[in-house]
Design a protein around this motif. Structure first.
Motif, PDB file in Angstrom:
ATOM      1  N   LYS A 197      15.817  20.901  55.405  1.00 32.79           N
ATOM      2  CA  LYS A 197      16.243  20.101  54.235  1.00 32.79           C
ATOM      3  C   LYS A 197      15.654  18.696  54.251  1.00 32.79           C
ATOM      4  CE  LYS A 197      19.694  22.230  51.884  1.00 32.79           C
ATOM      5  NZ  LYS A 197      19.950  22.178  50.472  1.00 32.79           N
TER       6      LYS A 197
ATOM      7  N   HIS B 168      12.550  17.540  53.917  1.00 33.63           N
ATOM      8  CA  HIS B 168      11.336  17.166  53.191  1.00 33.63           C
ATOM      9  C   HIS B 168      11.367  17.539  51.722  1.00 33.63           C
ATOM     10  CE1 HIS B 168       9.696  15.969  57.026  1.00 33.63           C
ATOM     11  NE2 HIS B 168      10.152  17.114  57.514  1.00 33.63           N
ATOM     12  N   GLY B 169      12.540  17.546  51.130  1.00 30.21           N
ATOM     13  CA  GLY B 169      12.653  17.904  49.710  1.00 30.21           C
ATOM     14  C   GLY B 169      12.172  16.776  48.799  1.00 30.21           C
ATOM     15  N   ARG B 170      12.337  17.006  47.487  1.00 23.65           N
ATOM     16  CA  ARG B 170      11.892  16.011  46.491  1.00 23.65           C
ATOM     17  C   ARG B 170      12.721  14.723  46.615  1.00 23.65           C
ATOM     18  NH1 ARG B 170      13.097  15.198  41.160  1.00 23.65           N
ATOM     19  NH2 ARG B 170      14.734  16.760  41.249  1.00 23.65           N
ATOM     20  N   ILE B 171      14.008  14.899  46.904  1.00 26.61           N
ATOM     21  CA  ILE B 171      14.894  13.739  47.037  1.00 26.61           C
ATOM     22  C   ILE B 171      15.040  13.415  48.527  1.00 26.61           C
ATOM     23  CG2 ILE B 171      17.235  12.872  46.524  1.00 26.61           C
ATOM     24  CD1 ILE B 171      16.147  13.723  43.899  1.00 26.61           C
ATOM     25  N   HIS B 172      14.845  12.168  48.881  1.00 28.71           N
ATOM     26  CA  HIS B 172      14.945  11.763  50.292  1.00 28.71           C
ATOM     27  C   HIS B 172      16.384  11.998  50.793  1.00 28.71           C
ATOM     28  CE1 HIS B 172      14.967   9.306  53.889  1.00 28.71           C
ATOM     29  NE2 HIS B 172      13.639   9.190  53.794  1.00 28.71           N
TER      30      HIS B 172
ATOM     31  N   THR C  64      19.141   9.328  50.227  1.00 25.67           N
ATOM     32  CA  THR C  64      19.516   8.861  48.873  1.00 25.67           C
ATOM     33  C   THR C  64      21.026   8.764  48.697  1.00 25.67           C
ATOM     34  OG1 THR C  64      17.522   9.944  48.077  1.00 25.67           O
ATOM     35  CG2 THR C  64      19.139   9.322  46.405  1.00 25.67           C
TER      36      THR C  64
ATOM     37  N   ARG D 207      16.732   9.134  34.345  1.00 31.60           N
ATOM     38  CA  ARG D 207      16.988  10.572  34.482  1.00 31.60           C
ATOM     39  C   ARG D 207      18.466  10.963  34.448  1.00 31.60           C
ATOM     40  NH1 ARG D 207      16.144  11.509  39.624  1.00 31.60           N
ATOM     41  NH2 ARG D 207      14.074  10.601  39.497  1.00 31.60           N
TER      42      ARG D 207
END
Ligand SMILES: C[S@@+](CC[C@H](N)C(=O)[O-])C[C@H]1O[C@@H](n2cnc3c(N)ncnc32)[C@H](O)[C@@H]1O
Length: 325
Positions: A224, A226-230, A233, A315
């Motif tokens: 988990k 290296h997803g789009r969201i750090h 966050t 967003r």
């Protein structure tokens, strides 16, 4: 970079800014870089009273500069463009009524705003340039305070370095809605308590945003990370909410704002996450069900794809508006 106001046209239309008269009062509870307020002043050709709140004194200074520059430019183009009556309030919007009373003492007129906007959360300037530790993309001290660190009871540094594991986990779960809250809290406490070879526990401090972000990332399961969201966050959101007592401030301020409105006046709130939106949704429903308000936005207004593309920070925004009966 200057903060780009979100859902701007929708706010102007929803608050019926073009119908405001010269005696009208507009309150911006989150002045930020002054983007929404500047547009309101432009739309009313300066013929309006504006009250602008911000907890951040630097935001007030920047907004003042932008607004004055804009008014000057408009007046050069159009001699009928008025100089708006401006009141800047450098305090938490939870002191809404008290601040309005203080302005009334100076103006000697009761104030019942016709339009009020909350544009909750944080500005792009605060994230990118304030140096107060809101972003994990830059090495900064862990303050996370909207005002100066000295004006807050505690900072993010205090939470991660002095709170016990359970309280840290509760904050990250409650305000960040991060399912890995317990693992993260454990990793934070371990990082600040290093054990030497002799088994002695020595304290180290987590001092910067990047140190904390790295600890959180390592606490996440490897698949988990290296997803789009750090992974950091949600933890950063949670710490910011806790340091600034954001949810309670909203719960206290929104009713005061609604009560101050003139009959027929409108209250608009832009929220950025479900915890904020839940408070607004519940309060608006209570006022509508109680016959004190009518609904303007049946469903929350969200940004068009084109706005999200131009300004990715829009967003998650949601705009809700009610009108006082
Ligand atoms: C999203 S920005 C507003 C941006 C603004 N609408 C614009 O167009 O430039 C939110 C602002 O609200 C301020 N703020 C956050 N919580 C506050 C509070 N409880 N009281 C007063 N100001 C607050 C922040 O310092 C920040 O400047």
């Amino acid at each position: 970079m200057r903060h780009v106001p979100v859902l701007l046209q929708q706010v102007l239309e929803g608050l019926r800014i073009s119908d405001l008269k010269s005696q009208s009062v507009y309150v911006d509870c989150n002045l930020g870089d002054g983007g929404h307020t500047e547009a309101v002043i432009e739309k009313t050709k300066g013929d309006i009273t504006v009250i602008g709140f911000d907890l951040d004194s630097e935001a007030i200074e920047r907004a003042k500069e932008h607004i004055q520059k804009r008014v000057g430019e408009e007046q050069k183009k159009d001699s009928s463009f008025k100089t708006p009556k401006l009141h800047f309030v450098n305090t938490n919007f939870r002191h809404f009524k008290k601040s309005l009373r203080e302005i009334e003492e100076v103006t000697t007129k009761p104030i019942h705003p016709d339009a009020i906007l909350f544009d909750l959360g944080i500005s792009s300037y605060e994230i990118d340039e304030s140096g107060r530790g809101f972003s994990f993309r830059k090495e900064e001290p862990l303050h996370m305070t909207f005002g100066t660190p000295a004006s807050h009871a505690f900072t993010a540094y205090d939470i991660v370095n002095t709170w016990d594991e359970e309280n840290i986990a509760d904050i990250i779960y409650g305000y960040g809605e991060d399912t890995y809250a317990r693992r993260i809290a454990k990793a934070i406490v371990e990082a600040r308590e290093k054990v030497t070879k002799d088994g002695e526990v020595v304290g180290t401090k987590i001092k910067t945003t990047t140190e904390l972000a790295e600890i959180v990332k390592k606490a996440y399961p490897s698949f988990k990370r290296h997803g789009r969201i750090h992974p950091a966050t949600k933890t950063f959101q949670a710490l910011r909410i806790a340091v600034n007592d954001e949810l309670r401030s909203i719960e206290e301020a929104v009713p005061q704002a609604f009560e101050s409105l003139a009959p027929g006046g409108r209250l608009a709130v832009i929220s950025f996450h479900s915890l904020e939106d839940r408070i607004i949704k519940r309060y608006f429903k209570e006022k509508i069900d109680g016959g004190e308000a009518m609904v303007v936005t049946k469903k929350p207004i969200v940004p068009e794809d084109s706005e999200i593309e131009a300004n990715p920070r829009s967003r998650s925004s949601k705009l809700r508006i009610i009108q006082k009966i």
